[in-house]
Motif scaffolding. Structure first.
Motif, mmCIF file in Angstrom:
data_model
loop_
_atom_site.group_PDB
_atom_site.id
_atom_site.type_symbol
_atom_site.label_atom_id
_atom_site.label_comp_id
_atom_site.label_asym_id
_atom_site.label_seq_id
_atom_site.Cartn_x
_atom_site.Cartn_y
_atom_site.Cartn_z
ATOM 1 N N LEU A 76 45.309 48.060 31.697
ATOM 2 C CA LEU A 76 45.844 48.975 30.682
ATOM 3 C C LEU A 76 45.457 48.504 29.286
ATOM 4 C CD1 LEU A 76 47.841 51.413 30.106
ATOM 5 C CD2 LEU A 76 49.604 49.655 29.846
ATOM 6 N N LEU A 77 45.633 47.204 29.030
ATOM 7 C CA LEU A 77 45.266 46.654 27.725
ATOM 8 C C LEU A 77 43.766 46.767 27.487
ATOM 9 C CD1 LEU A 77 47.410 43.409 27.333
ATOM 10 C CD2 LEU A 77 47.850 45.695 26.430
ATOM 11 N N SER A 78 42.976 46.549 28.514
ATOM 12 C CA SER A 78 41.528 46.664 28.385
ATOM 13 C C SER A 78 41.142 48.057 27.895
ATOM 14 C CB SER A 78 40.854 46.373 29.729
ATOM 15 O OG SER A 78 39.456 46.561 29.641
ATOM 16 N N PHE A 79 41.773 49.077 28.449
ATOM 17 C CA PHE A 79 41.480 50.438 27.997
ATOM 18 C C PHE A 79 41.974 50.662 26.577
ATOM 19 C CE2 PHE A 79 42.572 54.815 27.190
ATOM 20 C CZ PHE A 79 41.384 55.458 27.513
ATOM 21 N N ILE A 80 43.164 50.180 26.270
ATOM 22 C CA ILE A 80 43.735 50.366 24.936
ATOM 23 C C ILE A 80 42.800 49.805 23.868
ATOM 24 C CG2 ILE A 80 45.567 49.504 23.409
ATOM 25 C CD1 ILE A 80 47.528 49.923 25.723
ATOM 26 N N TYR A 81 42.194 48.663 24.134
ATOM 27 C CA TYR A 81 41.326 48.018 23.142
ATOM 28 C C TYR A 81 39.902 48.589 23.133
ATOM 29 C CZ TYR A 81 44.642 44.328 21.851
ATOM 30 O OH TYR A 81 45.714 43.631 21.352
ATOM 31 N N SER A 82 39.447 49.134 24.253
ATOM 32 C CA SER A 82 38.047 49.558 24.340
ATOM 33 C C SER A 82 37.856 51.069 24.422
ATOM 34 C CB SER A 82 37.390 48.926 25.566
ATOM 35 O OG SER A 82 37.905 49.494 26.764
ATOM 36 N N ASP A 83 38.878 51.799 24.859
ATOM 37 C CA ASP A 83 38.792 53.240 25.115
ATOM 38 C C ASP A 83 37.803 53.548 26.242
ATOM 39 O OD1 ASP A 83 40.001 55.703 24.407
ATOM 40 O OD2 ASP A 83 38.146 56.369 23.475
ATOM 41 N N LEU A 84 37.539 52.562 27.095
ATOM 42 C CA LEU A 84 36.635 52.722 28.228
ATOM 43 C C LEU A 84 37.379 52.417 29.520
ATOM 44 C CD1 LEU A 84 33.530 50.808 26.808
ATOM 45 C CD2 LEU A 84 33.862 53.296 26.851
ATOM 46 N N MET A 85 37.017 53.114 30.595
ATOM 47 C CA MET A 85 37.613 52.825 31.890
ATOM 48 C C MET A 85 37.249 51.400 32.302
ATOM 49 S SD MET A 85 39.343 53.364 34.608
ATOM 50 C CE MET A 85 39.735 55.079 34.941
ATOM 51 N N PRO A 86 38.232 50.553 32.530
ATOM 52 C CA PRO A 86 37.923 49.163 32.893
ATOM 53 C C PRO A 86 37.376 49.060 34.311
ATOM 54 C CG PRO A 86 40.287 49.559 33.021
ATOM 55 C CD PRO A 86 39.673 50.809 32.446
ATOM 56 N N ASP A 87 36.710 47.949 34.589
ATOM 57 C CA ASP A 87 36.214 47.691 35.935
ATOM 58 C C ASP A 87 37.390 47.338 36.838
ATOM 59 O OD1 ASP A 87 33.547 48.098 35.257
ATOM 60 O OD2 ASP A 87 33.298 46.016 34.610
ATOM 61 N N ILE A 88 37.620 48.176 37.841
ATOM 62 C CA ILE A 88 38.735 47.930 38.766
ATOM 63 C C ILE A 88 38.384 46.822 39.748
ATOM 64 C CG2 ILE A 88 40.270 48.980 40.464
ATOM 65 C CD1 ILE A 88 40.535 50.131 37.638
ATOM 66 N N ILE A 89 37.156 46.871 40.269
ATOM 67 C CA ILE A 89 36.692 45.847 41.199
ATOM 68 C C ILE A 89 36.093 44.705 40.391
ATOM 69 C CG2 ILE A 89 35.154 45.349 43.139
ATOM 70 C CD1 ILE A 89 37.354 47.342 43.785
ATOM 71 N N ASP A 90 36.629 43.499 40.576
ATOM 72 C CA ASP A 90 36.147 42.365 39.790
ATOM 73 C C ASP A 90 35.950 41.140 40.668
ATOM 74 O OD1 ASP A 90 38.688 41.412 40.302
ATOM 75 O OD2 ASP A 90 39.459 41.888 38.326
ATOM 76 N N GLU A 91 35.850 40.007 40.003
ATOM 77 C CA GLU A 91 35.554 38.767 40.715
ATOM 78 C C GLU A 91 36.722 38.259 41.553
ATOM 79 O OE1 GLU A 91 37.321 37.898 36.749
ATOM 80 O OE2 GLU A 91 35.710 39.176 37.509
ATOM 81 N N GLU A 92 37.862 38.926 41.498
ATOM 82 C CA GLU A 92 39.014 38.457 42.259
ATOM 83 C C GLU A 92 38.927 38.834 43.736
ATOM 84 O OE1 GLU A 92 42.640 39.695 40.433
ATOM 85 O OE2 GLU A 92 42.118 38.861 38.480
ATOM 86 N N GLY A 93 37.873 39.537 44.116
ATOM 87 C CA GLY A 93 37.684 39.846 45.533
ATOM 88 C C GLY A 93 38.255 41.179 45.956
ATOM 89 N N ASP A 94 38.488 42.075 45.019
ATOM 90 C CA ASP A 94 38.999 43.400 45.364
ATOM 91 C C ASP A 94 37.929 44.179 46.124
ATOM 92 O OD1 ASP A 94 41.395 42.947 43.977
ATOM 93 O OD2 ASP A 94 40.428 43.483 42.092
ATOM 94 N N ASN A 95 38.369 45.121 46.946
ATOM 95 C CA ASN A 95 37.426 45.990 47.650
ATOM 96 C C ASN A 95 37.752 47.444 47.346
ATOM 97 O OD1 ASN A 95 39.575 46.814 49.401
ATOM 98 N ND2 ASN A 95 39.274 44.935 50.595
ATOM 99 N N ALA A 96 37.042 48.350 48.007
ATOM 100 C CA ALA A 96 37.204 49.782 47.708
ATOM 101 C C ALA A 96 38.621 50.256 47.982
ATOM 102 C CB ALA A 96 36.198 50.588 48.523
ATOM 103 N N ASN A 97 39.249 49.737 49.033
ATOM 104 C CA ASN A 97 40.631 50.136 49.319
ATOM 105 C C ASN A 97 41.569 49.691 48.203
ATOM 106 O OD1 ASN A 97 39.940 51.320 51.776
ATOM 107 N ND2 ASN A 97 40.162 49.390 52.891
ATOM 108 N N ASP A 98 41.325 48.485 47.681
ATOM 109 C CA ASP A 98 42.133 48.001 46.560
ATOM 110 C C ASP A 98 41.952 48.903 45.347
ATOM 111 O OD1 ASP A 98 43.030 45.748 47.987
ATOM 112 O OD2 ASP A 98 41.232 44.626 47.453
ATOM 113 N N GLU A 99 40.737 49.387 45.139
ATOM 114 C CA GLU A 99 40.451 50.216 43.968
ATOM 115 C C GLU A 99 41.330 51.465 43.957
ATOM 116 O OE1 GLU A 99 36.697 51.950 41.458
ATOM 117 O OE2 GLU A 99 36.463 51.707 43.626
#
Length: 203
Positions: A76-99
């Motif tokens: 949420l903060l990432s969007f507030i500061y950038s006005d861009l959709m943040p990357d949901i899938i990241d280095e934490e190991g998320d997958n498509a279901n997590d997205e």
């Protein structure tokens, strides 16, 4: 040549560096720092909380948010500061279901803080996850958070007899208990389609 605006990079860099932060949030046990003026400029809800007469506006201690995951608040903060959709899938190991799940939570957060552009972006992405398994959950989400486009996309998906047949196995019971108003809308739409088909056949 005039370069394109890179303001979002400067604001995002400010968030990442933590320089000049003046408000602290405790979100699900994680400490997250931000800038009051940026939050207030982007969200009327944050403005009321941080500069109004609410407790959050006068406290110097951390503001506790216990009903949201820390990752969702960071997005949420990432969007507030950038006005861009943040990357949901990241280095934490998320997958498509997590997205899909994270997008649902991010949509709720965007609605909570009245950030309509982000809510619409989440809504648009979630339309791509509609299937017989998810449609009931997404219908309820759409109804509770005023997502007209997502709701219509779900109802259009159920216009297809094969999809409706699979959905009827358990989805109708879920809608009936979780959000009866959506079930009424679905029944009305199906009745309208049935009526239109009857007229076409008679014609």
């Amino acid at each position: 040549m005039v370069p394109e605006s890179d303001m979002h990079r400067h604001f995002t860099g400010l968030l990442k560096s933590g320089e000049g932060t003046d408000v602290t949030f405790e979100v699900s046990g994680e400490t997250i720092n931000a800038h009051r003026c940026v939050l207030a400029a982007r969200s009327a809800v944050f403005r009321a909380e941080l500069f109004g007469h609410m407790k959050e506006g006068t406290t110097t201690s951390a503001i506790h948010i216990d009903d949201m995951e820390a990752k969702v608040f960071r997005l949420l903060l990432s969007f507030i500061y950038s006005d861009l959709m943040p990357d949901i899938i990241d280095e934490e190991g998320d997958n498509a279901n997590d997205e899909e799940v994270i997008l649902q939570h991010l949509l709720v957060a965007a609605d909570r803080y009245d950030i309509q552009r982000l809510r619409l972006m989440c809504e648009e992405k979630l339309c791509g996850y509609i299937n017989a398994t998810t449609v009931a959950t997404l219908l309820v989400l759409a109804e509770h958070h005023h997502c007209r486009g997502l709701k219509e996309a779900c109802l259009d998906f159920l216009d297809i007899p094969a999809n409706l047949q699979v959905f009827a196995g358990g989805g109708l019971n879920y809608l009936g208990s979780s959000c009866p108003s959506v079930l009424i809308d679905l029944i009305s739409k199906l009745e309208s389609l049935k009526h239109d088909k009857t007229i076409t056949d008679d014609g």
